[in-house]
Write a protein that holds these residues in place. Structure first.
Motif, mmCIF file in Angstrom:
data_model
loop_
_atom_site.group_PDB
_atom_site.id
_atom_site.type_symbol
_atom_site.label_atom_id
_atom_site.label_comp_id
_atom_site.label_asym_id
_atom_site.label_seq_id
_atom_site.Cartn_x
_atom_site.Cartn_y
_atom_site.Cartn_z
ATOM 1 N N THR A 1 47.672 -35.948 2.088
ATOM 2 C CA THR A 1 47.201 -35.619 0.749
ATOM 3 C C THR A 1 48.381 -35.181 -0.120
ATOM 4 O OG1 THR A 1 46.881 -33.299 1.281
ATOM 5 C CG2 THR A 1 45.001 -34.791 1.674
ATOM 6 N N GLU B 1 45.159 -42.806 -4.271
ATOM 7 C CA GLU B 1 44.116 -42.394 -5.222
ATOM 8 C C GLU B 1 44.719 -41.844 -6.519
ATOM 9 O OE1 GLU B 1 40.640 -41.038 -2.093
ATOM 10 O OE2 GLU B 1 42.254 -39.627 -2.551
ATOM 11 N N LEU B 2 46.009 -42.004 -6.675
ATOM 12 C CA LEU B 2 46.689 -41.474 -7.852
ATOM 13 C C LEU B 2 47.288 -42.602 -8.680
ATOM 14 C CD1 LEU B 2 48.726 -38.600 -6.135
ATOM 15 C CD2 LEU B 2 46.561 -38.361 -7.391
ATOM 16 N N LYS C 1 44.342 -32.181 -8.214
ATOM 17 C CA LYS C 1 44.337 -33.393 -7.386
ATOM 18 C C LYS C 1 45.043 -33.185 -6.050
ATOM 19 C CE LYS C 1 43.736 -36.240 -11.419
ATOM 20 N NZ LYS C 1 44.177 -37.290 -12.312
ATOM 21 N N ARG D 1 43.961 -32.594 -3.195
ATOM 22 C CA ARG D 1 43.330 -33.152 -2.001
ATOM 23 C C ARG D 1 43.305 -34.677 -1.998
ATOM 24 N NH1 ARG D 1 40.566 -29.379 0.962
ATOM 25 N NH2 ARG D 1 40.418 -27.321 0.005
ATOM 26 N N ARG D 2 43.819 -35.254 -3.026
ATOM 27 C CA ARG D 2 43.828 -36.721 -3.076
ATOM 28 C C ARG D 2 44.964 -37.297 -2.226
ATOM 29 N NH1 ARG D 2 42.335 -39.068 -8.999
ATOM 30 N NH2 ARG D 2 40.600 -37.685 -9.489
#
Ligand SMILES: Nc1ncnc2c1ncn2[C@@H]1O[C@H](COP(=O)(O)OP(=O)(O)OP(=O)(O)O)[C@@H](O)[C@H]1O
Length: 477
Positions: free
Chosen positions: A96, A138-139, A131, A133-134
């Motif tokens: 993450t 996912e970014l 963000k 935990r992304r």
């Protein structure tokens, strides 16, 4: 802080050097762009600073250390003083955001408590608290680069090297990244950034070093991608220079003054080439550290020099440290945004590069009156919350913790990692000009190919890789 002396780098199997007798010094607190065409040697400069490559000849000093004296085994400890950001982000895809940043602290033995405090602080600074935990995929690209920057600065390095950090980003996202880098610099970290992007360089108005074919052809304070500086002739004047050397100023405002100074070599030779004068554009740079009040002040708190510039016309050269290397290209200087610190002032005698008794040519000059200008459009960092200054504002304090128990690296050599920082914690020497003794060249063998963890200083070359893997992930958009 970073000094190249007669650096030549020729890669095996090539018939011309990537860098050809490069002399340059970068002072503490500076923000420096390396510009030049593809293949001009920008990345080679960064790799040499990182000791990822070794020069074919010449010597490199970083943070007061001669890189030739750092054994391969100790390179990871040396690199803990440097943050590195790449064009392609190089995040760990299976971790993450939080863990990507935490990982760089875990592998150097930082305590859980330290990590739990430092990582959120840093993510807040780069605007990614929400963000954490992304996963990287996912970014957005800009967000991934922010994670990479967070990872690079979470250990509070004194130097941040960035190799085309905006190369994969759109202009708006790039502006945000540049504002973030500017705020990191404003809090005291020296930033060296290689870039092709003229728009960014032109807006930032920072020192620009231009390479052509492995040689420095321009070194300009507050420059643009393509120089627009007005060249004027400055006649040698040893007497004025002697006065300058005799009365060094410690006034931080001195850094705000445009200056021309030539080398001692030039002073000794009346027929020396003319020295270019200041840039005509002494305008306000883009810097505003978006940091909140902090328990510890920034170590190199950059005053806002532009405010003082507006009324200055006659410039006393004596008060400005020169960046001119005796054998380097003439430098075109105007106003640095921060107050760079001459590391040389605190080096051992054998490494002293200031020679006040042999002053360079220096003439008072008429500086351009700064014109009020619109604030450059590079946005401030999109920080959601006021930034905890402790995140990056105390690089020298932070460095000392690298070797301190219980966060000490795991072997006895770790203590040496912090030694290099000592020389950078002493007061600035602001009034003298640099000349340098020649140093013998000794080559060390280092691996040509390093893993990401090795490059980042997280693991010694050859050490067993982390089980989580070291795959890299590039931009996803
Ligand atoms: N590992 C290598 N082996 C051989 N030649 C190399 C190596 N790395 C770089 N070079 C050469 O050295 C020169 C400078 O390369 P470098 O990557 O430093 O340039 P650059 O200015 O960063 O280019 P770019 O903007 O395209 O990244 C080029 O001619 C390049 O081909």
């Amino acid at each position: 802080m970073i000094r190249f002396d007669h650096i030549t780098k020729q890669y095996p199997g090539t018939n011309r050097p990537a860098l050809n007798s490069v002399d340059v010094e970068i002072l503490r607190g500076e923000f420096v762009f390396l510009v030049g065409a593809s293949g001009s040697g920008k990345s080679s400069c960064l790799r040499l600073m990182l000791k990822e490559e070794k020069p074919t000849s010449g010597s490199i000093h970083v943070l007061g250390q001669d890189l030739r004296s750092i054994s391969n085994r100790k390179v990871p400890y040396f690199r803990r003083n440097l943050g590195v950001v790449f064009q392609d982000f190089r995040l760990l895809p299976n971790k993450t955001v939080y863990d990507n940043v935490a990982f760089s602290l875990q592998v150097i033995g930082k305590s859980r408590g330290f990590i739990q405090e430092a990582v959120p602080d840093t993510l807040q600074m780069v605007g990614l608290s929400e963000k954490s935990r992304r996963f990287p995929h996912e970014l957005s690209g800009g967000e991934q680069q922010r994670v990479a920057i967070a990872r690079a600065i979470v250990n509070k390095p004194q130097i941040l090297l960035a190799d085309e950090p905006t190369g994969n980003l759109d202009p708006t996202t790039s502006a945000g990244i540049m504002a973030l880098l500017a705020s990191i610099n404003a809090a005291g970290t020296t930033v060296v950034m290689a870039t092709h992007e003229a728009g960014i360089v032109d807006k930032m108005k920072r020192r620009v070093i231009e390479l052509v074919g492995g040689q420095i052809v321009r070194d300009e304070r507050q420059g643009g991608y393509t120089t627009t500086a007005i060249q004027t002739i400055v006649a040698p004047n040893a007497a004025a220079a002697a006065d300058a050397a005799a009365t060094p100023s410690t006034d931080a405002s001195a850094y705000a003054r445009p200056v021309v100074a030539a080398s001692a070599t030039a002073a000794a030779a009346p027929a020396a080439p003319a020295v270019p004068a200041v840039s005509a554009a002494a305008v306000a740079p883009v810097v505003a550290a978006p940091v909140a009040a902090a328990p510890v002040a920034p170590p190199v708190a950059p005053a806002a020099p532009e405010a003082r510039l507006e009324t200055q016309v006659q410039i006393p050269v004596a008060t400005q440290p020169s960046l001119v290397h005796p054998s380097a290209m003439p430098i075109i200087q105007s106003t640095p945004p921060a107050a760079p610190v001459a590391e040389s002032a605190v080096r051992p005698a054998a490494e002293q590069i200031f020679h006040p008794a042999a002053p360079p040519v220096a003439q008072p000059i008429t500086a351009p009156i700064a014109q009020p200008v619109a604030q450059p459009t590079i946005a401030q960092p999109t920080v959601a919350q006021p930034v905890a200054q402790s995140t990056i504002a105390q690089p020298t304090v932070a460095q000392s913790t690298v070797a301190a128990a219980p966060e000490q690296p795991r072997d006895a050599n770790a203590a040496e990692a912090s030694v290099s920082t000592v020389g950078d914690q002493l007061p600035a020497d602001t009034g003298r000009i640099m000349t340098r003794p020649g140093l013998p060249v000794t080559q060390h063998e280092i691996p040509e190919q390093l893993t990401l963890a090795e490059k980042l200083g997280l693991r010694a070359p050859g050490e067993k890789p982390d089980q989580s893997g070291e795959q890299i992930v590039g931009p996803t958009r």
